[in-house]
Design a protein around this motif. Structure first.
Motif, PDB file in Angstrom:
ATOM      1  N   ILE A 168      -9.242  14.452  15.688  1.00  0.00           N
ATOM      2  CA  ILE A 168     -10.169  13.323  15.737  1.00  0.00           C
ATOM      3  C   ILE A 168     -10.948  13.340  17.049  1.00  0.00           C
ATOM      4  O   ILE A 168     -12.148  13.146  17.058  1.00  0.00           O
ATOM      5  CB  ILE A 168      -9.407  11.993  15.554  1.00  0.00           C
ATOM      6  N   SER A 169     -10.276  13.585  18.151  1.00  0.00           N
ATOM      7  CA  SER A 169     -11.016  13.674  19.414  1.00  0.00           C
ATOM      8  C   SER A 169     -10.398  14.717  20.344  1.00  0.00           C
ATOM      9  O   SER A 169     -10.022  14.412  21.466  1.00  0.00           O
ATOM     10  CB  SER A 169     -11.106  12.312  20.098  1.00  0.00           C
ATOM     11  N   SER A 170     -10.277  15.927  19.847  1.00  0.00           N
ATOM     12  CA  SER A 170      -9.673  17.003  20.639  1.00  0.00           C
ATOM     13  C   SER A 170     -10.333  18.337  20.329  1.00  0.00           C
ATOM     14  O   SER A 170     -10.998  18.474  19.318  1.00  0.00           O
ATOM     15  CB  SER A 170      -8.183  17.131  20.312  1.00  0.00           C
ATOM     16  N   GLN A 171     -10.059  19.309  21.211  1.00  0.00           N
ATOM     17  CA  GLN A 171     -10.599  20.647  20.987  1.00  0.00           C
ATOM     18  C   GLN A 171      -9.788  21.413  19.953  1.00  0.00           C
ATOM     19  O   GLN A 171     -10.316  22.310  19.320  1.00  0.00           O
ATOM     20  CB  GLN A 171     -10.561  21.463  22.280  1.00  0.00           C
ATOM     21  N   THR A 172      -8.487  21.159  19.880  1.00  0.00           N
ATOM     22  CA  THR A 172      -7.635  22.012  19.033  1.00  0.00           C
ATOM     23  C   THR A 172      -6.741  21.172  18.115  1.00  0.00           C
ATOM     24  O   THR A 172      -6.593  19.974  18.297  1.00  0.00           O
ATOM     25  CB  THR A 172      -6.687  22.883  19.891  1.00  0.00           C
ATOM     26  N   GLU A 173      -6.139  21.860  17.155  1.00  0.00           N
ATOM     27  CA  GLU A 173      -5.100  21.251  16.314  1.00  0.00           C
ATOM     28  C   GLU A 173      -3.764  21.898  16.638  1.00  0.00           C
ATOM     29  O   GLU A 173      -3.023  22.302  15.751  1.00  0.00           O
ATOM     30  CB  GLU A 173      -5.429  21.432  14.830  1.00  0.00           C
ATOM     31  N   GLN A 174      -3.463  22.033  17.919  1.00  0.00           N
ATOM     32  CA  GLN A 174      -2.198  22.649  18.300  1.00  0.00           C
ATOM     33  C   GLN A 174      -1.061  21.665  18.074  1.00  0.00           C
ATOM     34  O   GLN A 174      -1.276  20.465  17.951  1.00  0.00           O
ATOM     35  CB  GLN A 174      -2.255  23.101  19.757  1.00  0.00           C
ATOM     36  N   ASP A 175       0.156  22.230  18.021  1.00  0.00           N
ATOM     37  CA  ASP A 175       1.328  21.428  17.674  1.00  0.00           C
ATOM     38  C   ASP A 175       2.316  21.463  18.838  1.00  0.00           C
ATOM     39  O   ASP A 175       2.884  22.510  19.147  1.00  0.00           O
ATOM     40  CB  ASP A 175       1.951  22.021  16.409  1.00  0.00           C
ATOM     41  N   THR A 176       2.491  20.323  19.483  1.00  0.00           N
ATOM     42  CA  THR A 176       3.360  20.259  20.660  1.00  0.00           C
ATOM     43  C   THR A 176       4.804  20.649  20.348  1.00  0.00           C
ATOM     44  O   THR A 176       5.524  21.122  21.225  1.00  0.00           O
ATOM     45  CB  THR A 176       3.293  18.835  21.269  1.00  0.00           C
ATOM     46  N   ARG A 177       5.224  20.480  19.090  1.00  0.00           N
ATOM     47  CA  ARG A 177       6.606  20.841  18.761  1.00  0.00           C
ATOM     48  C   ARG A 177       6.853  22.329  19.003  1.00  0.00           C
ATOM     49  O   ARG A 177       7.954  22.732  19.360  1.00  0.00           O
ATOM     50  CB  ARG A 177       6.909  20.472  17.309  1.00  0.00           C
ATOM     51  N   SER A 194       1.304  22.216  12.398  1.00  0.00           N
ATOM     52  CA  SER A 194       1.863  23.474  11.902  1.00  0.00           C
ATOM     53  C   SER A 194       3.074  23.212  10.999  1.00  0.00           C
ATOM     54  O   SER A 194       3.655  22.141  11.034  1.00  0.00           O
ATOM     55  CB  SER A 194       2.250  24.363  13.084  1.00  0.00           C
ATOM     56  N   PRO A 195       3.448  24.212  10.188  1.00  0.00           N
ATOM     57  CA  PRO A 195       4.624  24.033   9.306  1.00  0.00           C
ATOM     58  C   PRO A 195       5.906  24.198  10.098  1.00  0.00           C
ATOM     59  O   PRO A 195       6.689  25.108   9.846  1.00  0.00           O
ATOM     60  CB  PRO A 195       4.442  25.132   8.260  1.00  0.00           C
ATOM     61  N   TYR A 196       6.125  23.322  11.065  1.00  0.00           N
ATOM     62  CA  TYR A 196       7.250  23.559  11.978  1.00  0.00           C
ATOM     63  C   TYR A 196       8.612  23.274  11.345  1.00  0.00           C
ATOM     64  O   TYR A 196       9.493  24.132  11.314  1.00  0.00           O
ATOM     65  CB  TYR A 196       7.090  22.775  13.291  1.00  0.00           C
ATOM     66  N   ILE A 197       8.772  22.047  10.811  1.00  0.00           N
ATOM     67  CA  ILE A 197      10.108  21.760  10.232  1.00  0.00           C
ATOM     68  C   ILE A 197      10.303  22.566   8.945  1.00  0.00           C
ATOM     69  O   ILE A 197      11.422  22.900   8.579  1.00  0.00           O
ATOM     70  CB  ILE A 197      10.386  20.247  10.018  1.00  0.00           C
ATOM     71  N   GLU A 198       9.195  22.912   8.319  1.00  0.00           N
ATOM     72  CA  GLU A 198       9.280  23.770   7.129  1.00  0.00           C
ATOM     73  C   GLU A 198       9.913  25.122   7.502  1.00  0.00           C
ATOM     74  O   GLU A 198      10.826  25.609   6.825  1.00  0.00           O
ATOM     75  CB  GLU A 198       7.868  23.969   6.565  1.00  0.00           C
ATOM     76  N   GLU A 199       9.441  25.694   8.610  1.00  0.00           N
ATOM     77  CA  GLU A 199       9.998  26.977   9.039  1.00  0.00           C
ATOM     78  C   GLU A 199      11.457  26.836   9.485  1.00  0.00           C
ATOM     79  O   GLU A 199      12.281  27.714   9.242  1.00  0.00           O
ATOM     80  CB  GLU A 199       9.165  27.559  10.186  1.00  0.00           C
TER      81      GLU A 199
END
Ligand code: TPP
Lengths: 597, 199
Positions: free
Chosen positions: A110-119, A287-292
């Motif tokens: 919404i207001s960022s450069q990336t869709e990175q996942d802190t997890r 990201s698919p973190y808990i999925e992985e």
């Protein structure tokens, strides 16, 4: 007493309840209101600061935590990239007092450069991460985060997402802030000085400890399950859990599992939940973190389990989830009927309302001055992050690149080294200059770049909600510490030309740009004029009879206060701030008022 | 009580105050309330929404499609933009005064709100009000939010009592403008009562 607060407010109030002793951060949507809330509530005895950037914030906090104090650090997710150097090492060294790093993720974005996942960062650093699903939970969970940090003597990450940060709920607030008592730093170089041998030793310890934390998290109060038993189950985290719950309230027979601690994954909890389950849908953002994690668990234990999620194309990788998108995915998964969707086909074409620089914004004048001065030249316009990124929009069209905070100054150097014919400009806001621009200027000087650095000094951090910064002189403790002079910094670095101009004195500004562009080496222009959202103006411009309706003012400045009424150029008096840029652009002298007063 | 109220408009119109008052009123009558607002790049002139969710069964911070009982629309196109949220038997309170995009003079679209109002008339249960005219009577465009809130309350769809809302307004507006705001609320309330429930 109950208070209706934003999720970020809940996080701040939770930290106060946990007796936090020091809180540091750097602004960034959606995290900024945490530090701002701390400043609004009674906090006598708390050290509060907007640090110069996220790396500084984490390092200040780390020393406090070495001393046994409870420390909170806040930032947006890309801030953690900046703070990753201390974070990675701190994970090895550990802490004495609780240290919680809040890194707010922003699916959408919404207001960022990336869709990175802190997890993923938590996993990378091998430290625990907490993932709240609502403001109420965030209030409780931030307190738990401090407890776990102290119990395992490790920094922990707390990662809310935009919808949790910016959602409102009522929170039961304690009436008194009692800071934690702490013993102070006990010198122990074997513990606090990072050396290869220490890292080797602690690496093994950390991996063993994380198994223990995973077991501990298996009993954690916010890792929960409801509904079922069912062969088809749903696993969700963060706000996606709330979306799932919204749909599944009509399907109580379906088991819904919430994972609040993505790393270390609560394996034994999950194994228990999977009894009798044949198929599971994973709902999460980014990201698919808990999925992985689940796939790893299934592999490790030879489980026969069908896992649906992002990796199988059932859930999109990009963008945020919503109650609607999750309802759709769930209904396909459960093979139930969808409610008829609102048919959008007959809807008339909606007006687009793109974000633009405000009427009267000094950035517009600065960009316009450079544009005019460089009309006939080959140029590189390296932008940066802040309100002034909007200088990319037509008709200004003055931003060729934007990468990350501070990159404009350094990228301009890159262009100057590969093309000596072009004139390379860097545009950087004052807050960004202090956060990560100064190193770039040093780099330019020492490596003989040929660039003009335009510092857009509006005396605030406008984009993220007008926080103070080193150039404004007032800190978060409310003390007037004097403004740090950008001119003095640049002179100190050794720039031969540092000129301050008011961007609204257009002719002078244009001349200054020309002069700098013609001079070889590293030059800086400080375009100084306050943000009009802070320094309100009662001045107005007006159009007189000389107007021939050529519309040059509109075409060249794009100021939203210049409007057409029945085909004629007029000035919307409710928007105009009397900046006088249009007046100087007008070839007919048809605009008056404003700067004359 | 379970109620979902969506407030929409453009930045600078005062939607946030309206949503705060609705939330506070519902809470002071003992309800659980959640809300979500547009924050971030949203600024003067950008589309803004507030989702107010009243009741214990509201989990998603935003209202799911087709579930809003009421839309309070500060601008006709913004109501249309959000119309998918309205439930089949929901009501939209619509200010008919259009706000042109701030980029209108650069890229003319000729937008004046009429096609939106036309569309809403044909498809949705609405109470229309000429906000500009009503606010001129009240003396300032600043009262638009409280006027629309009054209409919503008068329509009976808000589920909170008139007195509760008035006392929450009083707590949140500057003392100097208290009487004017109450007047705005009451004149809205009357419009809502008279026009409410009629298709
Ligand atoms: C590493 C990082 N930290 C924080 C942010 C959030 N952020 C976006 S713009 C900005 C600073 C804007 O201030 P300034 O440079 O003064 O420009 P202005 O908006 O005032 O024009 C910040 C902190 C970010 N994008 N990246």
């Amino acid at each position: 007493m109950k208070e209706y607060v934003m999720g970020n407010g809940a996080i701040a109030l939770g930290a106060l309840k946990a007796g936090v002793n020091i809180a540091c951060g750097y602004p960034g949507t959606p995290s900024s209101e945490i530090i701002e809330t701390l400043a609004k509530y009674p906090h006598e005895g708390l050290h509060l600061e907007w640090s110069v950037n996220e790396k500084a914030a984490l390092e200040v906090a780390a020393a406090a935590a070495y001393s046994g104090a409870r420390a909170l650090v806040t930032m947006k997710q890309v801030g953690l990239n900046v703070a990753s150097d201390p974070l990675m090492s701190l994970a090895y060294v550990g802490v004495e007092g609780g240290l919680v790093v809040v890194s707010a993720d922003d699916p959408g974005p919404i207001s960022s450069q990336t869709e990175q996942d802190t997890r993923r960062f938590a996993d990378f650093a091998r430290i625990p991460v907490f993932d709240p699903s609502s403001p109420e939970e965030a209030f409780e969970m931030i307190q738990d985060a401090f407890d776990y940090s102290e119990k395992y003597k490790t920094p922990v990450i707390f990662r809310p997402t935009t919808r949790v940060d910016h959602g409102y709920a009522s929170i039961e607030v304690g009436d008194k802030y009692i800071p934690k008592d702490y013993e102070g730093f006990k010198k122990d170089s074997g513990r606090f000085v990072i050396f290869p041998r220490l890292s080797y030793k602690n690496h093994g310890m950390i991996e063993d400890r994380n198994i223990q934390i995973g077991n501990d998290f298996s009993d954690y109060r916010f890792n929960t399950s409801e509904g079922g038993p069912s062969k088809k189950a749903v696993m969700a985290s963060g706000v996606s859990y709330m979306y799932a719950k919204e749909t599944l309230k009509d399907h109580p027979q379906i088991k819904l599992i919430k994972i609040a601690t993505a790393y270390p994954f609560p394996e034994s909890f999950m194994l228990k939940q999977l009894e009798g389950v044949e198929e599971i849908l994973c709902l999460e953002e980014l990201s698919p973190y808990i999925e992985e994690q689940l796939l790893k668990l299934a592999g490790k234990h030879h489980l026969t389990l069908k896992v649906d999620g992002k990796l199988t194309g059932h859930v999109p990788h990009m963008g945020e989830n919503s109650a609607d998108s999750v309802a759709k995915i769930l209904k396909a998964y459960l093979e139930t009927d969808l409610e008829a969707e609102y048919s959008k086909k007959d809807i008339p074409t909606l007006p687009v309302r793109p974000p633009v620089l405000c009427a009267g914004c000094p950035h517009r004048a600065s960009f316009y001055a450079v544009k005019k001065a460089m009309e006939k030249e080959k140029t590189y316009y390296c932008g940066d992050i802040g309100c002034y990124t909007l200088g990319n929009a037509m008709p200004l069209d003055m931003v060729d690149t934007c990468l990350c905070m501070g990159a404009g100054v350094t990228m301009a150097q890159g262009f100057s080294h590969v093309d000596s014919d072009g004139k390379a400009f860097a545009f950087i806001g004052d807050s960004t200059f202090f956060a990560s621009g100064i190193n770039g200027v040093v780099n330019a000087v020492i490596n003989e770049a040929d660039i003009t650095i335009c510092i857009l000094d509006n005396s605030t951090t406008a984009m993220t909600g007008h926080q103070p910064h080193p150039g404004t002189g007032i800190n978060m403790m409310g003390h007037d510490v004097g403004k740090i002079s950008i001119t003095n910094i640049l002179n100190g670095i050794g720039l031969k030309k540092v000129i301050t101009v008011d961007p609204f004195e257009l002719d002078k500004a244009i001349e200054t740009v020309k002069e700098c562009a013609q001079t070889k080496g590293v030059k800086a222009i400080i375009f100084k004029s306050p943000c009009i959202a802070i320094e309100k103006s009662s001045k107005k411009c007006t159009i007189n009879d000389s107007c021939v309706n050529c519309k040059k003012c509109i075409r060249e400045t794009g100021c939203p206060a210049l409007i057409l009424t029945d085909g004629k150029v007029t000035i919307d008096q409710s928007l105009c701030t009397g900046c006088g840029l249009c007046k100087q652009v007008c070839p007919m002298n048809a605009i008056g008022g404003a700067t004359d007063e | 009580m379970n109620k979902d109220v969506l407030i929409c408009g453009v930045g600078g119109q005062g939607t946030v105050l309206a949503s705060r008052i609705i939330a506070a009123s519902a809470m002071s009558e003992g309800n659980t309330v959640h809300s979500a607002e547009t924050i971030g790049m949203a600024q003067r002139g950008g589309p803004v929404t507030s989702h107010v969710r009243i009741g214990d069964e509201a989990y998603s911070p935003m209202i799911p499609s087709g579930k809003a009982d009421l839309i309070i629309g500060f601008e006709p196109a913004e109501v249309v933009r959000n119309i998918g949220y309205l439930s089949a038997d929901g009501l939209a309170v619509v200010n008919t005064s259009a706000v042109k995009p701030v980029t209108e003079s650069l890229a003319e679209t000729g937008y004046d709100g009429s096609s939106m109002i036309e569309y809403l008339k044909d498809n949705v249960n609405c109470i229309f009000v000429d906000g500009e005219a009503e606010c001129t009577k009240l003396g300032s465009a600043k009262f638009l939010n409280i006027l629309l809130l009054g209409i919503a309350a008068g329509s009976g769809r808000l589920g909170t009592s008139k007195d509760t809302i008035i006392s929450e307004i009083e707590k949140r507006v500057p003392p100097k403008f208290k009487d004017k705001n109450i007047q705005a609320f009451l004149s809205g309330f009357e419009i809502g009562e008279n026009k409410g429930e009629s298709k």
